[in-house]
Design a protein around this motif. Structure first.
Motif, PDB file in Angstrom:
ATOM      1  N   VAL A  96       0.859  -1.182   0.000  1.00 33.63           N
ATOM      2  CA  VAL A  96       0.000   0.000   0.000  1.00 33.63           C
ATOM      3  C   VAL A  96       0.898   1.237   0.000  1.00 33.63           C
ATOM      4  O   VAL A  96       1.712   1.410   0.922  1.00 33.63           O
ATOM      5  N   THR A  97       0.740   2.053  -1.042  1.00 28.18           N
ATOM      6  CA  THR A  97       1.507   3.304  -1.114  1.00 28.18           C
ATOM      7  C   THR A  97       0.645   4.437  -0.599  1.00 28.18           C
ATOM      8  O   THR A  97      -0.433   4.710  -1.138  1.00 28.18           O
ATOM      9  N   LEU A  98       1.109   5.083   0.463  1.00 29.52           N
ATOM     10  CA  LEU A  98       0.341   6.156   1.110  1.00 29.52           C
ATOM     11  C   LEU A  98       0.661   7.494   0.453  1.00 29.52           C
ATOM     12  O   LEU A  98       1.818   7.856   0.253  1.00 29.52           O
ATOM     13  N   SER A  99      -0.386   8.213   0.132  1.00 28.99           N
ATOM     14  CA  SER A  99      -0.234   9.510  -0.543  1.00 28.99           C
ATOM     15  C   SER A  99       0.243  10.586   0.429  1.00 28.99           C
ATOM     16  O   SER A  99      -0.186  10.637   1.595  1.00 28.99           O
ATOM     17  N   SER A 100       1.110  11.457  -0.078  1.00 25.79           N
ATOM     18  CA  SER A 100       1.628  12.555   0.761  1.00 25.79           C
ATOM     19  C   SER A 100       1.045  13.905   0.346  1.00 25.79           C
ATOM     20  O   SER A 100       1.495  14.950   0.813  1.00 25.79           O
ATOM     21  N   THR A 101       0.049  13.902  -0.541  1.00 25.90           N
ATOM     22  CA  THR A 101      -0.516  15.170  -1.018  1.00 25.90           C
ATOM     23  C   THR A 101      -1.688  15.614  -0.159  1.00 25.90           C
ATOM     24  O   THR A 101      -2.298  14.823   0.567  1.00 25.90           O
ATOM     25  N   GLY A 102      -2.011  16.911  -0.279  1.00 28.04           N
ATOM     26  CA  GLY A 102      -3.171  17.464   0.420  1.00 28.04           C
ATOM     27  C   GLY A 102      -2.888  17.861   1.847  1.00 28.04           C
ATOM     28  O   GLY A 102      -1.826  17.595   2.413  1.00 28.04           O
ATOM     29  N   ALA A 103      -3.900  18.526   2.434  1.00 29.64           N
ATOM     30  CA  ALA A 103      -3.762  19.003   3.809  1.00 29.64           C
ATOM     31  C   ALA A 103      -3.890  17.871   4.826  1.00 29.64           C
ATOM     32  O   ALA A 103      -3.446  18.001   5.965  1.00 29.64           O
ATOM     33  N   GLN A 104      -4.520  16.749   4.439  1.00 29.00           N
ATOM     34  CA  GLN A 104      -4.650  15.587   5.307  1.00 29.00           C
ATOM     35  C   GLN A 104      -4.108  14.357   4.566  1.00 29.00           C
ATOM     36  O   GLN A 104      -4.862  13.488   4.115  1.00 29.00           O
ATOM     37  N   PRO A 105      -2.793  14.260   4.411  1.00 29.01           N
ATOM     38  CA  PRO A 105      -2.202  13.159   3.646  1.00 29.01           C
ATOM     39  C   PRO A 105      -2.358  11.823   4.366  1.00 29.01           C
ATOM     40  O   PRO A 105      -2.458  11.757   5.593  1.00 29.01           O
ATOM     41  N   GLN A 106      -2.383  10.740   3.592  1.00 27.32           N
ATOM     42  CA  GLN A 106      -2.384   9.401   4.186  1.00 27.32           C
ATOM     43  C   GLN A 106      -1.053   9.118   4.864  1.00 27.32           C
ATOM     44  O   GLN A 106      -0.997   8.401   5.884  1.00 27.32           O
ATOM     45  N   LEU A 107       0.013   9.662   4.306  1.00 28.08           N
ATOM     46  CA  LEU A 107       1.357   9.436   4.844  1.00 28.08           C
ATOM     47  C   LEU A 107       1.583  10.351   6.054  1.00 28.08           C
ATOM     48  O   LEU A 107       2.086  11.469   5.936  1.00 28.08           O
ATOM     49  N   ARG A 108       1.186   9.845   7.198  1.00 23.56           N
ATOM     50  CA  ARG A 108       1.387  10.558   8.460  1.00 23.56           C
ATOM     51  C   ARG A 108       1.283   9.543   9.596  1.00 23.56           C
ATOM     52  O   ARG A 108       0.783   8.437   9.410  1.00 23.56           O
ATOM     53  N   ASP A 109       1.772   9.897  10.756  1.00 22.54           N
ATOM     54  CA  ASP A 109       1.684   8.997  11.908  1.00 22.54           C
ATOM     55  C   ASP A 109       0.238   8.548  12.101  1.00 22.54           C
ATOM     56  O   ASP A 109      -0.694   9.366  12.011  1.00 22.54           O
TER      57      ASP A 109
END
Length: 444
Positions: A96-109
Protein backbone atom coordinates in the motif's frame (compact mmCIF):
# COMPACT_ATOMS: atom_id res chain seq x y z
CA UNK A 1 -62.29 7.61 28.93
CA UNK A 2 -60.92 7.87 25.37
CA UNK A 3 -57.52 8.93 26.69
CA UNK A 4 -57.37 5.83 28.92
CA UNK A 5 -58.42 3.57 26.04
CA UNK A 6 -55.65 5.07 23.85
CA UNK A 7 -53.06 4.35 26.51
CA UNK A 8 -54.17 0.73 26.77
CA UNK A 9 -53.99 0.26 22.98
CA UNK A 10 -50.51 1.80 22.85
CA UNK A 11 -49.28 -0.48 25.61
CA UNK A 12 -50.68 -3.48 23.74
CA UNK A 13 -48.86 -2.52 20.56
CA UNK A 14 -45.56 -2.13 22.41
CA UNK A 15 -45.98 -5.55 24.05
CA UNK A 16 -46.80 -7.18 20.72
CA UNK A 17 -43.72 -5.63 19.11
CA UNK A 18 -41.53 -6.87 21.94
CA UNK A 19 -42.77 -10.41 21.39
CA UNK A 20 -41.69 -10.46 17.69
CA UNK A 21 -38.27 -12.20 17.62
CA UNK A 22 -35.32 -10.34 15.95
CA UNK A 23 -33.82 -11.95 12.84
CA UNK A 24 -30.70 -13.83 13.96
CA UNK A 25 -27.43 -13.56 11.99
CA UNK A 26 -26.87 -17.19 10.94
CA UNK A 27 -23.60 -16.45 9.15
CA UNK A 28 -20.45 -17.93 10.64
CA UNK A 29 -18.15 -15.53 12.49
CA UNK A 30 -14.80 -14.68 10.96
CA UNK A 31 -11.64 -13.16 12.40
CA UNK A 32 -8.09 -12.11 11.52
CA UNK A 33 -5.77 -14.72 13.03
CA UNK A 34 -2.67 -12.94 11.71
CA UNK A 35 -1.93 -9.32 10.80
CA UNK A 36 1.30 -7.38 10.30
CA UNK A 37 2.62 -4.34 8.45
CA UNK A 38 6.17 -3.83 7.23
CA UNK A 39 7.94 -1.54 7.39
CA UNK A 40 6.33 0.56 10.13
CA UNK A 41 8.64 3.52 9.59
CA UNK A 42 7.97 5.46 6.36
CA UNK A 43 8.92 8.71 4.65
CA UNK A 44 8.20 10.48 1.33
CA UNK A 45 10.95 8.53 -0.42
CA UNK A 46 9.67 5.25 1.06
CA UNK A 47 5.87 5.64 1.32
CA UNK A 48 4.92 1.97 0.77
CA UNK A 49 4.01 -0.51 3.51
CA UNK A 50 2.98 -4.14 2.98
CA UNK A 51 -0.14 -5.33 4.79
CA UNK A 52 -0.02 -9.11 5.51
CA UNK A 53 -2.53 -11.31 7.29
CA UNK A 54 -4.97 -14.20 7.34
CA UNK A 55 -8.77 -14.22 7.55
CA UNK A 56 -10.19 -17.40 9.12
CA UNK A 57 -13.24 -19.05 10.62
CA UNK A 58 -13.46 -21.94 13.06
CA UNK A 59 -14.16 -25.20 11.29
CA UNK A 60 -16.28 -28.10 12.54
CA UNK A 61 -13.17 -29.77 13.90
CA UNK A 62 -12.31 -26.67 15.93
CA UNK A 63 -9.37 -25.64 13.78
CA UNK A 64 -8.81 -22.37 11.90
CA UNK A 65 -9.95 -22.56 8.31
CA UNK A 66 -8.97 -19.85 5.80
CA UNK A 67 -11.70 -17.76 4.16
CA UNK A 68 -10.89 -17.82 0.43
CA UNK A 69 -11.72 -15.07 -2.09
CA UNK A 70 -12.69 -12.52 0.59
CA UNK A 71 -12.27 -8.83 -0.17
CA UNK A 72 -10.27 -7.20 2.63
CA UNK A 73 -10.07 -3.44 3.12
CA UNK A 74 -6.62 -2.18 4.14
CA UNK A 75 -7.24 0.75 6.49
CA UNK A 76 -5.16 3.72 7.55
CA UNK A 77 -6.61 5.79 10.42
CA UNK A 78 -10.07 4.34 9.88
CA UNK A 79 -10.14 4.97 6.14
CA UNK A 80 -9.92 2.27 3.50
CA UNK A 81 -6.88 3.19 1.40
CA UNK A 82 -6.66 -0.05 -0.64
CA UNK A 83 -8.34 -3.47 -1.04
CA UNK A 84 -7.01 -6.96 -1.62
CA UNK A 85 -8.37 -10.50 -1.91
CA UNK A 86 -7.52 -13.54 0.18
CA UNK A 87 -6.04 -16.65 -1.42
CA UNK A 88 -7.34 -20.22 -1.04
CA UNK A 89 -5.94 -20.37 2.51
CA UNK A 90 -7.41 -17.00 3.54
CA UNK A 91 -4.08 -15.27 3.35
CA UNK A 92 -3.29 -11.88 1.83
CA UNK A 93 -0.22 -9.68 1.34
CA UNK A 94 -0.52 -6.38 -0.46
CA UNK A 95 1.72 -3.30 -0.77
CA UNK A 96 0.00 0.00 0.00
CA UNK A 97 1.51 3.30 -1.11
CA UNK A 98 0.34 6.16 1.11
CA UNK A 99 -0.23 9.51 -0.54
CA UNK A 100 1.63 12.55 0.76
CA UNK A 101 -0.52 15.17 -1.02
CA UNK A 102 -3.17 17.46 0.42
CA UNK A 103 -3.76 19.00 3.81
CA UNK A 104 -4.65 15.59 5.31
CA UNK A 105 -2.20 13.16 3.65
CA UNK A 106 -2.38 9.40 4.19
CA UNK A 107 1.36 9.44 4.84
CA UNK A 108 1.39 10.56 8.46
CA UNK A 109 1.68 9.00 11.91
CA UNK A 110 -1.29 6.75 12.58
CA UNK A 111 -2.60 3.19 12.71
CA UNK A 112 -2.81 0.48 10.07
CA UNK A 113 -5.71 -1.97 10.28
CA UNK A 114 -7.65 -4.45 8.16
CA UNK A 115 -11.41 -4.88 7.81
CA UNK A 116 -13.65 -7.54 6.29
CA UNK A 117 -17.15 -6.36 5.46
CA UNK A 118 -18.66 -9.83 5.49
CA UNK A 119 -20.35 -11.83 2.74
CA UNK A 120 -23.21 -14.28 2.32
CA UNK A 121 -21.50 -16.85 4.56
CA UNK A 122 -19.26 -14.90 6.93
CA UNK A 123 -19.86 -12.10 9.36
CA UNK A 124 -17.85 -8.86 9.18
CA UNK A 125 -14.77 -8.41 11.34
CA UNK A 126 -11.75 -6.16 11.84
CA UNK A 127 -8.30 -6.28 13.36
CA UNK A 128 -8.73 -5.75 17.06
CA UNK A 129 -5.55 -3.76 17.58
CA UNK A 130 -4.01 -1.62 14.83
CA UNK A 131 -0.30 -1.35 14.13
CA UNK A 132 1.34 2.03 14.66
CA UNK A 133 3.01 3.63 11.65
CA UNK A 134 5.59 6.37 12.06
CA UNK A 135 6.45 8.91 9.38
CA UNK A 136 9.86 10.54 9.36
CA UNK A 137 9.69 14.13 8.18
CA UNK A 138 11.86 15.64 5.49
CA UNK A 139 12.84 19.28 5.36
CA UNK A 140 10.65 21.57 3.21
CA UNK A 141 11.03 25.16 2.07
CA UNK A 142 8.88 27.62 0.14
CA UNK A 143 9.35 30.90 -1.71
CA UNK A 144 6.84 33.71 -2.32
CA UNK A 145 6.53 36.50 -4.87
CA UNK A 146 3.95 38.71 -6.60
CA UNK A 147 3.18 39.46 -10.24
CA UNK A 148 3.17 43.11 -9.14
CA UNK A 149 3.53 44.91 -5.83
CA UNK A 150 0.23 44.57 -3.90
CA UNK A 151 0.12 48.25 -3.03
CA UNK A 152 -3.52 49.15 -3.76
CA UNK A 153 -6.47 47.77 -1.80
CA UNK A 154 -8.88 45.85 -4.04
CA UNK A 155 -6.44 45.29 -6.90
CA UNK A 156 -6.08 41.72 -8.22
CA UNK A 157 -2.72 40.14 -7.46
CA UNK A 158 -1.15 36.75 -8.13
CA UNK A 159 0.95 35.18 -5.39
CA UNK A 160 3.39 32.61 -6.70
CA UNK A 161 6.39 30.60 -5.62
CA UNK A 162 8.00 27.18 -5.29
CA UNK A 163 7.56 24.49 -2.63
CA UNK A 164 10.51 22.09 -2.39
CA UNK A 165 11.62 19.26 -0.15
CA UNK A 166 15.02 17.81 0.55
CA UNK A 167 16.11 14.54 -1.05
CA UNK A 168 18.23 11.85 0.67
CA UNK A 169 21.32 13.06 -1.20
CA UNK A 170 20.88 16.61 0.11
CA UNK A 171 19.35 18.07 -3.05
CA UNK A 172 15.97 19.76 -3.44
CA UNK A 173 13.00 18.86 -5.64
CA UNK A 174 9.51 20.33 -6.11
CA UNK A 175 6.62 18.94 -4.10
CA UNK A 176 3.41 18.17 -6.00
CA UNK A 177 -0.16 18.37 -4.72
CA UNK A 178 0.47 20.30 -1.52
CA UNK A 179 -1.92 22.97 -0.25
CA UNK A 180 -0.42 26.45 0.05
CA UNK A 181 -2.29 29.12 1.98
CA UNK A 182 -1.90 32.89 1.68
CA UNK A 183 -2.20 35.05 4.79
CA UNK A 184 -2.25 38.80 5.40
CA UNK A 185 -1.75 39.95 8.99
CA UNK A 186 -2.49 36.39 10.11
CA UNK A 187 -5.81 36.10 8.26
CA UNK A 188 -6.09 33.54 5.49
CA UNK A 189 -7.29 35.15 2.25
CA UNK A 190 -6.68 32.44 -0.38
CA UNK A 191 -5.19 29.02 -1.01
CA UNK A 192 -4.02 26.84 -3.90
CA UNK A 193 -2.20 23.64 -4.75
CA UNK A 194 1.31 23.05 -6.01
CA UNK A 195 1.79 21.77 -9.57
CA UNK A 196 3.86 18.79 -10.65
CA UNK A 197 7.07 20.82 -10.42
CA UNK A 198 6.22 22.26 -6.98
CA UNK A 199 5.26 25.72 -8.25
CA UNK A 200 2.04 27.45 -7.23
CA UNK A 201 0.05 30.42 -8.50
CA UNK A 202 -2.77 31.78 -6.37
CA UNK A 203 -4.99 34.67 -7.51
CA UNK A 204 -6.57 36.94 -4.92
CA UNK A 205 -7.28 40.60 -4.22
CA UNK A 206 -5.28 42.97 -2.01
CA UNK A 207 -7.16 43.22 1.30
CA UNK A 208 -7.31 46.03 3.84
CA UNK A 209 -4.48 45.48 6.31
CA UNK A 210 -3.09 47.26 9.34
CA UNK A 211 0.43 45.84 9.31
CA UNK A 212 0.81 44.64 5.72
CA UNK A 213 2.51 41.31 6.55
CA UNK A 214 1.98 38.82 3.70
CA UNK A 215 2.84 35.17 4.18
CA UNK A 216 2.47 31.74 2.61
CA UNK A 217 2.68 28.42 4.35
CA UNK A 218 1.89 24.75 3.99
CA UNK A 219 -0.86 23.85 6.47
CA UNK A 220 0.64 20.53 7.65
CA UNK A 221 0.76 20.70 11.44
CA UNK A 222 4.32 19.44 11.74
CA UNK A 223 5.51 16.35 13.58
CA UNK A 224 4.22 13.06 12.21
CA UNK A 225 3.56 14.49 8.75
CA UNK A 226 5.72 13.96 5.66
CA UNK A 227 7.18 17.49 5.49
CA UNK A 228 8.20 20.12 7.95
CA UNK A 229 6.07 23.25 7.94
CA UNK A 230 7.31 25.62 5.22
CA UNK A 231 6.59 29.32 5.30
CA UNK A 232 7.75 32.62 3.83
CA UNK A 233 6.65 36.18 4.46
CA UNK A 234 7.23 39.78 3.45
CA UNK A 235 5.94 43.26 4.29
CA UNK A 236 3.81 45.04 1.69
CA UNK A 237 1.73 48.01 2.85
CA UNK A 238 -1.37 48.71 0.72
CA UNK A 239 -3.23 52.00 0.26
CA UNK A 240 -6.80 52.81 -0.72
CA UNK A 241 -7.72 54.56 -3.94
CA UNK A 242 -9.64 57.76 -3.24
CA UNK A 243 -11.94 59.99 -5.25
CA UNK A 244 -13.62 63.35 -4.81
CA UNK A 245 -17.28 63.40 -5.84
CA UNK A 246 -19.78 66.23 -6.34
CA UNK A 247 -17.18 69.00 -6.40
CA UNK A 248 -18.56 72.53 -6.87
CA UNK A 249 -17.26 76.08 -6.34
CA UNK A 250 -19.97 78.69 -5.73
CA UNK A 251 -21.45 81.22 -6.16
CA UNK A 252 -20.89 81.54 -9.91
CA UNK A 253 -20.12 84.25 -10.77
CA UNK A 254 -18.81 85.63 -7.51
CA UNK A 255 -18.12 89.21 -6.46
CA UNK A 256 -14.46 90.09 -6.17
CA UNK A 257 -13.34 89.78 -2.54
CA UNK A 258 -16.46 87.88 -1.57
CA UNK A 259 -16.41 84.39 -0.08
CA UNK A 260 -16.20 81.49 -2.52
CA UNK A 261 -17.11 78.08 -1.08
CA UNK A 262 -15.96 74.76 -2.49
CA UNK A 263 -17.95 71.66 -1.51
CA UNK A 264 -17.78 67.94 -2.26
CA UNK A 265 -17.16 64.55 -0.72
CA UNK A 266 -14.01 62.47 -0.24
CA UNK A 267 -14.47 58.70 -0.72
CA UNK A 268 -12.16 55.72 -0.80
CA UNK A 269 -12.44 52.39 -2.61
CA UNK A 270 -12.63 49.26 -0.44
CA UNK A 271 -11.35 45.77 -1.17
CA UNK A 272 -14.63 44.65 -2.78
CA UNK A 273 -14.79 47.69 -5.10
CA UNK A 274 -17.44 49.60 -3.16
CA UNK A 275 -16.80 53.05 -1.70
CA UNK A 276 -16.93 54.46 1.80
CA UNK A 277 -16.36 57.92 3.33
CA UNK A 278 -12.71 58.85 3.75
CA UNK A 279 -11.02 61.13 6.27
CA UNK A 280 -8.37 62.52 3.92
CA UNK A 281 -7.79 66.29 4.11
CA UNK A 282 -9.03 68.08 0.97
CA UNK A 283 -6.74 70.94 -0.10
CA UNK A 284 -8.43 73.75 -2.04
CA UNK A 285 -6.36 74.80 -5.07
CA UNK A 286 -6.60 77.72 -7.53
CA UNK A 287 -5.15 78.25 -11.01
CA UNK A 288 -5.52 81.23 -13.33
CA UNK A 289 -4.59 79.18 -16.40
CA UNK A 290 -5.62 75.64 -15.42
CA UNK A 291 -1.97 74.52 -15.41
CA UNK A 292 -0.11 75.97 -12.44
CA UNK A 293 -1.92 75.32 -9.16
CA UNK A 294 -1.60 77.02 -5.79
CA UNK A 295 -2.70 75.52 -2.44
CA UNK A 296 -5.00 77.92 -0.58
CA UNK A 297 -6.84 76.18 2.24
CA UNK A 298 -7.44 72.75 3.75
CA UNK A 299 -9.73 71.30 6.38
CA UNK A 300 -10.90 67.94 7.69
CA UNK A 301 -14.07 66.44 6.17
CA UNK A 302 -16.88 65.27 8.45
CA UNK A 303 -17.51 61.63 9.35
CA UNK A 304 -19.37 61.10 6.06
CA UNK A 305 -16.55 62.54 3.96
CA UNK A 306 -18.28 65.86 3.14
CA UNK A 307 -16.23 69.06 3.14
CA UNK A 308 -16.81 72.80 2.76
CA UNK A 309 -13.82 75.08 2.13
CA UNK A 310 -14.17 78.86 1.86
CA UNK A 311 -11.76 81.57 0.73
CA UNK A 312 -12.00 85.11 -0.74
CA UNK A 313 -12.32 85.19 -4.54
CA UNK A 314 -9.85 87.61 -6.13
CA UNK A 315 -9.81 86.79 -9.86
CA UNK A 316 -11.32 84.61 -12.56
CA UNK A 317 -9.92 81.12 -12.64
CA UNK A 318 -10.07 77.41 -12.05
CA UNK A 319 -10.79 75.69 -8.73
CA UNK A 320 -10.28 72.11 -7.55
CA UNK A 321 -9.38 70.09 -4.45
CA UNK A 322 -6.63 67.53 -4.02
CA UNK A 323 -6.34 64.90 -1.30
CA UNK A 324 -3.09 63.38 -0.12
CA UNK A 325 -3.20 61.60 3.22
CA UNK A 326 -1.34 58.30 3.73
CA UNK A 327 -2.29 55.47 3.81
CA UNK A 328 -4.70 56.55 1.08
CA UNK A 329 -3.60 57.35 -2.46
CA UNK A 330 -3.88 61.00 -3.61
CA UNK A 331 -6.76 62.07 -5.83
CA UNK A 332 -7.91 65.24 -7.57
CA UNK A 333 -11.45 66.49 -8.08
CA UNK A 334 -12.98 67.79 -11.27
CA UNK A 335 -12.22 71.44 -12.15
CA UNK A 336 -14.74 74.28 -11.81
CA UNK A 337 -14.17 77.65 -13.54
CA UNK A 338 -15.60 80.68 -11.73
CA UNK A 339 -15.92 84.25 -13.01
CA UNK A 340 -15.00 86.90 -10.44
CA UNK A 341 -16.36 90.44 -10.69
CA UNK A 342 -18.06 93.26 -8.86
CA UNK A 343 -21.71 92.74 -8.11
CA UNK A 344 -24.36 94.69 -10.00
CA UNK A 345 -28.07 95.22 -9.32
CA UNK A 346 -31.14 96.69 -10.99
CA UNK A 347 -33.41 98.56 -8.59
CA UNK A 348 -36.64 100.53 -8.92
CA UNK A 349 -37.59 98.73 -12.10
CA UNK A 350 -41.05 99.68 -13.37
CA UNK A 351 -43.14 99.52 -16.54
CA UNK A 352 -45.83 102.24 -16.54
CA UNK A 353 -48.51 103.29 -16.75
CA UNK A 354 -50.42 100.20 -15.75
CA UNK A 355 -52.99 99.26 -16.72
CA UNK A 356 -52.58 100.89 -20.13
CA UNK A 357 -54.70 101.15 -23.25
CA UNK A 358 -53.53 99.27 -26.32
CA UNK A 359 -51.47 101.48 -28.63
CA UNK A 360 -50.48 103.93 -25.92
CA UNK A 361 -46.81 104.69 -25.07
CA UNK A 362 -45.34 102.52 -22.27
CA UNK A 363 -42.15 103.53 -20.42
CA UNK A 364 -39.79 100.94 -18.92
CA UNK A 365 -37.31 102.41 -16.43
CA UNK A 366 -34.98 101.52 -13.57
CA UNK A 367 -31.56 102.12 -12.02
CA UNK A 368 -28.34 100.10 -12.50
CA UNK A 369 -25.93 99.99 -9.54
CA UNK A 370 -22.54 98.45 -8.88
CA UNK A 371 -20.87 97.31 -5.68
CA UNK A 372 -17.13 98.01 -5.53
CA UNK A 373 -16.59 99.21 -2.00
CA UNK A 374 -20.23 100.33 -1.65
CA UNK A 375 -23.33 100.43 -3.84
CA UNK A 376 -23.09 103.30 -6.36
CA UNK A 377 -24.77 104.38 -9.58
CA UNK A 378 -23.39 102.62 -12.64
CA UNK A 379 -23.37 105.06 -15.56
CA UNK A 380 -22.74 104.64 -19.28
CA UNK A 381 -23.85 101.00 -19.42
CA UNK A 382 -26.18 99.28 -21.87
CA UNK A 383 -29.25 97.63 -20.38
CA UNK A 384 -31.32 95.35 -22.61
CA UNK A 385 -35.11 95.26 -22.31
CA UNK A 386 -37.03 92.02 -22.80
CA UNK A 387 -40.76 91.20 -23.00
CA UNK A 388 -42.69 87.94 -22.47
CA UNK A 389 -46.35 87.94 -23.57
CA UNK A 390 -48.91 86.47 -21.18
CA UNK A 391 -48.67 82.65 -21.30
CA UNK A 392 -45.37 82.68 -23.22
CA UNK A 393 -42.38 80.60 -22.11
CA UNK A 394 -39.68 82.65 -23.86
CA UNK A 395 -38.46 86.24 -23.80
CA UNK A 396 -38.21 88.62 -26.76
CA UNK A 397 -35.57 91.32 -27.02
CA UNK A 398 -37.29 94.73 -27.44
CA UNK A 399 -34.51 97.33 -27.21
CA UNK A 400 -31.51 98.75 -25.34
CA UNK A 401 -31.33 101.67 -22.91
CA UNK A 402 -28.21 103.57 -21.77
CA UNK A 403 -27.69 104.45 -18.10
CA UNK A 404 -27.23 108.09 -17.10
CA UNK A 405 -24.73 109.52 -14.61
CA UNK A 406 -27.13 108.48 -11.87
CA UNK A 407 -27.44 104.95 -13.27
CA UNK A 408 -30.98 105.63 -14.44
CA UNK A 409 -32.23 104.11 -17.68
CA UNK A 410 -35.54 104.23 -19.53
CA UNK A 411 -37.03 103.19 -22.87
CA UNK A 412 -40.46 103.85 -24.40
CA UNK A 413 -42.49 101.22 -26.29
CA UNK A 414 -45.97 100.92 -27.77
CA UNK A 415 -48.25 98.79 -25.61
CA UNK A 416 -49.57 95.87 -27.68
CA UNK A 417 -50.50 92.97 -25.39
CA UNK A 418 -50.53 91.81 -21.79
CA UNK A 419 -47.19 90.56 -20.48
CA UNK A 420 -44.10 90.99 -18.35
CA UNK A 421 -41.17 93.36 -18.91
CA UNK A 422 -37.66 93.00 -17.49
CA UNK A 423 -34.13 94.40 -17.90
CA UNK A 424 -30.77 92.57 -18.12
CA UNK A 425 -27.26 93.91 -17.70
CA UNK A 426 -24.89 91.57 -19.56
CA UNK A 427 -21.87 92.29 -17.37
CA UNK A 428 -18.20 92.46 -18.37
CA UNK A 429 -14.83 91.06 -17.39
CA UNK A 430 -15.03 93.25 -14.29
CA UNK A 431 -18.74 93.31 -13.46
CA UNK A 432 -21.15 90.48 -12.88
CA UNK A 433 -24.24 89.92 -15.04
CA UNK A 434 -27.57 90.74 -13.42
CA UNK A 435 -31.20 90.19 -14.38
CA UNK A 436 -33.71 92.62 -12.88
CA UNK A 437 -37.15 91.74 -11.52
CA UNK A 438 -40.12 91.46 -13.90
CA UNK A 439 -43.10 93.82 -14.03
CA UNK A 440 -46.44 92.62 -15.44
CA UNK A 441 -48.57 95.15 -17.40
CA UNK A 442 -52.25 94.71 -18.21
CA UNK A 443 -53.01 96.10 -21.67
CA UNK A 444 -56.70 96.92 -22.35
Amino acid sequence: MFRALGAVLAAGLILAAAQVPATADTRAPARFSEFSVTPTSLDVDHPTATYTGRLVFTGADGTDQGVPGARVCLDKDGRCVATTETDADGRFSSPVTLSSTGAQPQLRDGEAEAFFNGDAERQSTFVGSGIALHVTQVQARITMGFDHTPSVVGDPVEVSGLLERQTPDGGWIGVVGQTVRVFVDGTRIAEGTTAADGTYRISTRVPVSDEGFWGVETPLPGRGYPYTVAFANTWQRAAHRTLVTGFNAAPEPVRKGAKLTATGRVMRVTADGSTEPATDYPVLQFSADGKKWTDLYEDHPNSQGYFSLSTPAERDGYWRVRTEDWPDLPSTSSVDYVDVGYRTAISGFNASPEPIAKGRRLTVAGTLKRDTTAWKAFSGQSVKIYFAAKGATSWTYEGTAKTSSTGHFSHTFTAAKDGTWRAIYAGSTTYVTVTGPGDYVDVR
